[in-house]
Design a protein around this motif. Sequence first.
Motif, PDB file in Angstrom:
ATOM      1  N   SER A 147       0.843  -1.183   0.000  1.00  0.00           N
ATOM      2  CA  SER A 147       0.000   0.000   0.000  1.00  0.00           C
ATOM      3  C   SER A 147       0.879   1.233   0.000  1.00  0.00           C
ATOM      4  N   ARG A 148       0.423   2.274  -0.669  1.00  0.00           N
ATOM      5  CA  ARG A 148       1.220   3.485  -0.707  1.00  0.00           C
ATOM      6  C   ARG A 148       0.355   4.662  -0.317  1.00  0.00           C
ATOM      7  N   GLY A 351       6.255 -12.443   2.979  1.00  0.00           N
ATOM      8  CA  GLY A 351       4.824 -12.494   3.199  1.00  0.00           C
ATOM      9  C   GLY A 351       4.271 -11.145   3.616  1.00  0.00           C
ATOM     10  N   PRO A 352       2.962 -10.976   3.579  1.00  0.00           N
ATOM     11  CA  PRO A 352       2.354  -9.715   4.010  1.00  0.00           C
ATOM     12  C   PRO A 352       2.450  -9.542   5.516  1.00  0.00           C
ATOM     13  N   GLY A 353       2.292  -8.301   5.951  1.00  0.00           N
ATOM     14  CA  GLY A 353       2.284  -8.046   7.384  1.00  0.00           C
ATOM     15  C   GLY A 353       3.501  -7.272   7.851  1.00  0.00           C
ATOM     16  N   PRO A 354       3.550  -6.980   9.142  1.00  0.00           N
ATOM     17  CA  PRO A 354       4.608  -6.109   9.684  1.00  0.00           C
ATOM     18  C   PRO A 354       5.998  -6.722   9.658  1.00  0.00           C
ATOM     19  N   ARG A 355       6.100  -8.046   9.464  1.00  0.00           N
ATOM     20  CA  ARG A 355       7.430  -8.675   9.448  1.00  0.00           C
ATOM     21  C   ARG A 355       8.042  -8.702   8.058  1.00  0.00           C
ATOM     22  N   MET A 363      11.617  -8.129  -2.606  1.00  0.00           N
ATOM     23  CA  MET A 363      11.305  -8.708  -3.913  1.00  0.00           C
ATOM     24  C   MET A 363      12.500  -9.474  -4.481  1.00  0.00           C
ATOM     25  N   LEU A 364      13.722  -9.026  -4.145  1.00  0.00           N
ATOM     26  CA  LEU A 364      14.921  -9.721  -4.625  1.00  0.00           C
ATOM     27  C   LEU A 364      15.024 -11.127  -4.048  1.00  0.00           C
ATOM     28  N   VAL A 385       3.045 -16.117  -4.027  1.00  0.00           N
ATOM     29  CA  VAL A 385       3.890 -14.938  -4.234  1.00  0.00           C
ATOM     30  C   VAL A 385       4.300 -14.770  -5.688  1.00  0.00           C
ATOM     31  N   LEU A 386       3.861 -15.681  -6.562  1.00  0.00           N
ATOM     32  CA  LEU A 386       4.289 -15.608  -7.956  1.00  0.00           C
ATOM     33  C   LEU A 386       3.780 -14.334  -8.634  1.00  0.00           C
TER      34      LEU A 386
END
Length: 562
Positions: A147-148, A351-355, A363-364, A385-386
């Motif tokens: 999110s931006r 993965g999503p989330g604060p971690r 992404m790398l 995640v693909l």
Amino acid sequence: MNGDGSRARTALPIGGRNGRDSAEPAAADRGRAALARGRRQLFDGPVGDARASLLLAASLLAADAPDRAEVARLSAADAAWATGDVTLCLSTLDGTDTPGRAGGYAGLGTVPAKASADQDGASTTGRDTDHPPSPDTTDVTVPPTESRPPEPPGGPGPGPRWARDAFVRDYRDGMRALLARHPDRAAGPLRRVLDQARTDGRTDRLLRAAAAALLLGDVHAARAAGARALAAARDADCPAAEARALEYLAYGELRAGCHAQARTHAEEGVRAALAAGYRNTAASHHAMLALAASIEGDTATVARHASVALTTARRHGLAQTATLAEWATARADLARGRPLDAYDRLGPLVGPGPRRGHFAVWMLALPCYVEAAVLAGHPQDASTVLADLAQWAAFGVDPHAPAQLARCRALLAPDDRVGDLYLRALALHDERGGDFERARTELLYGRWLRRRRHLREARSRLGAALVGFERCGAGAWADQARGELRANGAASVTEAAGGLSRLTPQQLRIVRYVAEGATNREVAQRLAVSTRTVDYHLRNVFAALGVRSRMELARLVDQESR
């Protein structure tokens, strides 16, 4: 209050007509002190504190020293970048933030590319240790799924007016456009940064140019600008600027696949950073050393450098450095054939989330995560995640991403599509270069072919993987290729020669007799030993060389003697 009229009269000017004249120098002095303090914290302290000090400096210097105010605000954006907070970074660049807002950092599972440098026009030699150049960023940008914050009016075009210097304005506008996921609007300003730096030999400008090139994914330009910045810093005898120039240079070399050179420059960078007292910069260099060692598969070295990097990163809020170190550790696990460990480590980073890891780095690590998840028996997690990886490849700033995407799709595809996807990945590798990534694709393709009993083609692919790994010094990965070759029924010529050279004199004598066609009994008679001794030595020789028959052994001896 005590009735002393003279005191009352002398006190009046403080709030009277001359009060402003007295307050302005005081504000400017406070601003310069805050700038020096913030810049020091940026390289050797909590980056959230650095950002607050730098925003305070920008507000105090805006009226009296606008050039230094620009330096302070851009450095505050560097601090926000280091925290991994996209919203904070954009608000700082837009000039909508206030000095009182603290910078948090979103998730310590992340690591370094670099993108920033000093813009203090008052110092052109790099010797100004009170106002050292600013930090760095990466050749990576905001993940497509992140999110931006809302863009300022008019989008990421002409930005807020706090940047009066054309160089600073172009750098800021390019970074804003990338953070707002508009790479098409970033290219022009960032290319102008590179063009201006070609005729400007100041270390701070060259560092910004290296960062701009990394943001564009132009590793050749990044290495060139980093090398020029390093030469200028050394000419000025400034360890602080030298440490940062080495940081950009080492990262550019890692992205270009020049791992040995990156290791050399990162080792020099650690020494220069410690000499300057820059623990944050030293931590970034340690993270890059961990990444380089993960190519080689040296898990002990990876662990040592990653531990040093993470210790400072966690104390000072360096999300980017932390992510790099975690990624390096996971890649070393993959190199040593421990995909489940890599899967467990990378899961929180991608993965999503604060971690989740730093927005410029996680992404790398996606290709490693997909490979680890598939090999560990969790293909469903890899599939989730693909889409992120596909959007990252389309973003256009990572030259290796399209080939890695095709490889990851092959890992998850049905059998009738796997071969075409691996061949597509290899074709893309040929366009973009990079021995290590190409060898990883050859290894996975060869392994898939072997398990489907396409042994001849598997042998070709695995042999190519072995050559590629050996060329870039990836020892543990080369061991994986050798193991697959053994399982495929043939040891490589390189392995055989190396193996024969490691045999004991007695083992070598036995091997040569066997290669000539002698039986175990005949060998025992010639050497005056028991047949049980010959049997024992031959079992050890077969295991060491990865052969399964006397015929294979004879062939290897013949190949070495040619």
